[in-house]
Design an enzyme around this catalytic site. Structure first.
Site, short mmCIF file in Angstrom:
data_model
loop_
_atom_site.label_atom_id
_atom_site.label_comp_id
_atom_site.label_asym_id
_atom_site.label_seq_id
_atom_site.Cartn_x
_atom_site.Cartn_y
_atom_site.Cartn_z
N ASP A 245 0.83 -1.21 0.00
CA ASP A 245 0.00 0.00 0.00
C ASP A 245 0.86 1.26 0.00
O ASP A 245 0.47 2.28 -0.56
CB ASP A 245 -0.96 0.00 1.20
N GLU B 165 -5.21 4.71 -0.58
CA GLU B 165 -4.07 3.80 -0.38
C GLU B 165 -3.25 4.25 0.83
O GLU B 165 -2.73 3.42 1.58
CB GLU B 165 -3.15 3.76 -1.61
N HIS C 287 -5.09 3.05 3.78
CA HIS C 287 -4.85 1.61 3.95
C HIS C 287 -3.51 1.38 4.66
O HIS C 287 -3.43 0.64 5.64
CB HIS C 287 -4.79 0.88 2.60
N TYR D 67 -2.92 -0.54 8.84
CA TYR D 67 -2.22 -1.71 9.39
C TYR D 67 -1.50 -1.32 10.67
O TYR D 67 -1.42 -2.09 11.62
CB TYR D 67 -1.22 -2.30 8.38
N GLU E 197 -2.68 -4.75 -7.14
CA GLU E 197 -3.91 -4.58 -6.36
C GLU E 197 -4.85 -5.78 -6.38
O GLU E 197 -5.59 -6.00 -5.43
CB GLU E 197 -4.66 -3.34 -6.84
N GLU F 286 -9.70 -2.20 -2.88
CA GLU F 286 -8.78 -2.75 -3.89
C GLU F 286 -9.56 -3.35 -5.06
O GLU F 286 -9.11 -3.31 -6.20
CB GLU F 286 -7.84 -3.80 -3.29
#
Ligand SMILES: Cc1cc2nc3c(=O)[nH]c(=O)nc-3n(C[C@H](O)[C@H](O)[C@H](O)COP(=O)(O)O)c2cc1C
Lengths: 137, 328
Positions: free
Chosen positions: B66, B97, B100, B104, B165, B199
């Protein structure tokens, strides 16, 4: 002869139908704003927004649902419970049974499965619809 | 005057899909901080050390992809797309992105100590399979980092982006989905599923733009072969990466099947046929995708200050005039 009405926005259902017609010689018609279903047949569409029926498909079904035997929808399992939900919505809203749900433009397996299902059922539907008269007078 | 600069005009559609994708993207909008991965702390305590290790590595790998996509992939591609509305959609995707990549870290922060987190990020830098993925894709992005790349160069960068992706992410997505399918780490999986939905829409959109360019190429057969060769090249690496991350937890075969399944879908997004024979995707993973989550349409279902007003009552001066006859 089997007739199929299909809707496609980004080309997947179009490619799916191209393969089906190549293999079978069936007739496929892309749904546009004024498409009618003079001959009865099957519907193949896709799922959009969040598990929705495409507007073009809905408008077509509002005009022609009586002429449609089965519905199939393309989708993507990444949408979880909304996967190919258009098929279920059409089944409920227009009382049309579901033939198949498949992903994107379909694998060879999906294509063969679709052809089998339609082949098996088309005659039954044509009789039921009255477009073929049963030969058992 | 030399160059004329053009402003994006959304009142005249440039094609029949940009607005659809713009609207879908807006509806899918989310931010990591609306989710509460700390709900997973008990679950985290239950799962085995081997799975924990694989989970952290999977998320570390996803973070790298990402990061590459938001910092290099999208910006470089945007530069060479002529349709301004498509550029706008890509810019939006680029921003997602970045969300994203950050999300995490939000998951990490609830399950790992700072030392552990730093260890994962070092592992990402040192892992040769992950570095190979990033370097392979990055080379196609860098190839268009110039004034006038050829159509083929732009197309290959787009194809690489779709492979990233719609294909390369899935060796990483497998584990959170597999856990979620068994009722573990479900709050974190809510975030992962939002990323997967994003995605998916990115893969379709970038794939469509790619198909438009592909139609103009004079040497389509040769270019298609390049894409398939690139896919195989990356696939070989995915197999090794999968073995490295998943052997300890005994899931290698299932992850590889899932990788092939998604490679097929990436090809379909580019308008090509599937090439891998796939028997069955692990049903627990599909169950992980199907479990009811907090998936929502950010703007219409949430009661925060982002909520869109639908029934606006216009206030007039009279509304503020106190009724003097009110009985107290
Ligand atoms: C805006 C948008 C929304 C989508 N939403 C769903 C969905 O809710 N469920 C699903 O199964 N697929 C969804 N999809 C995937 C499409 O149904 C799938 O890509 C399909 O193959 C498209 O058919 P077409 O290429 O013939 O238009 C969505 C695709 C787009 C572009």
């Amino acid at each position: 002869m089997v007739h199929i009405y299909f809707d496609s926005k980004t080309g997947n259902v179009q490619r799916f139908m191209d393969k089906v017609t190549q293999i079978t010689g069936w007739k496929a018609y892309k749904i546009g704003p004024t498409t009618t279903a003079k001959v009865p047949g099957h519907l193949v569409t896709f799922t959009t927004r969040f598990g929705d029926v495409p507007d073009t498909t809905r408008e077509f079904m509002n005009r022609e649902a009586k002429q449609i035997f089965t519905v199939s929808s393309s989708g993507n399992t990444n949408w979880g419970r909304n996967f190919a939900l258009a098929a279920e919505k059409i089944a409920t809203d227009y009382s049309v049974p579901i033939a198949l749900k498949f992903e994107l433009s379909g694998t060879m397996n999906d294509i063969n499965q679709f052809i089998e299902i339609i082949k098996k059922n088309n005659y039954y539907y044509e009789c039921k619809h009255g477009s073929i008269k049963l030969d058992i007078a | 005057m030399s160059k004329k600069f053009t402003a994006v005009n959304w009142n005249t559609p440039e094609n029949d899909y940009a607005l659809l994708f713009w609207e879908q993207n807006i509806k899918q909008f989310w931010i990591d901080t609306e989710y509460i991965p700390s709900k997973d702390i008990d679950s985290w305590k239950r799962i085995s050390p081997e799975i924990k290790e694989a989970y952290k590595k999977a998320l570390g790998g996803l973070t790298l992809l990402d990061t590459l996509q938001s910092h290099t992939g999208m910006p470089k591609i945007i530069d060479h797309i002529t349709c301004l509305q498509n550029k706008a959609v890509l810019s939006y995707m680029c921003m997602m992105e970045a969300i994203h990549a950050k999300s995490y870290s939000t998951i990490f922060s609830t399950v790992s100590s700072t030392a552990e987190i730093n260890e994962i990020f070092s592992w990402v830098e040192e892992n040769k399979h992950l570095q190979f993925k990033a370097a392979t894709i990055d080379a196609f992005y860098r190839a268009i980092d110039k004034e006038n790349p050829t159509d083929e160069e732009v197309y290959m960068a787009i194809a690489a982006s779709v492979l990233l992706e719609s294909f390369l992410f899935y060796s990483g997505f497998f584990l959170p989905l597999w856990l979620c399918g068994q009722g573990e780490m479900v709050a974190s999986a809510d975030i992962i599923k939002k990323i997967i939905a994003d995605e998916s829409i990115h893969g379709i959109f970038v794939g469509l733009i790619g198909q438009d360019i592909f139609k103009k190429l004079p040497n389509q057969a040769a270019v298609k072969e390049r894409v398939i060769a690139l896919l195989h090249h990356l696939y070989e690496n995915e197999l090794k990466y999968t073995e490295e991350v998943y052997t300890e937890v005994g899931l290698t075969a299932d992850v590889k099947e899932y990788v092939r399944y998604n490679a097929n879908k990436a090809l379909m997004n580019l308008g090509f046929d599937a090439i891998f024979e796939v028997k069955q995707v692990n049903p627990i993973v599909l169950n992980g995708l199907n479990t009811e989550t907090t998936q929502h349409d950010f703007f219409s279902k949430k009661s925060t200050n982002y909520e869109k007003s639908t029934e606006i009552v216009h206030l007039k001066n009279e509304d503020f005039e106190m009724d003097a006859t009110v009985n107290i």
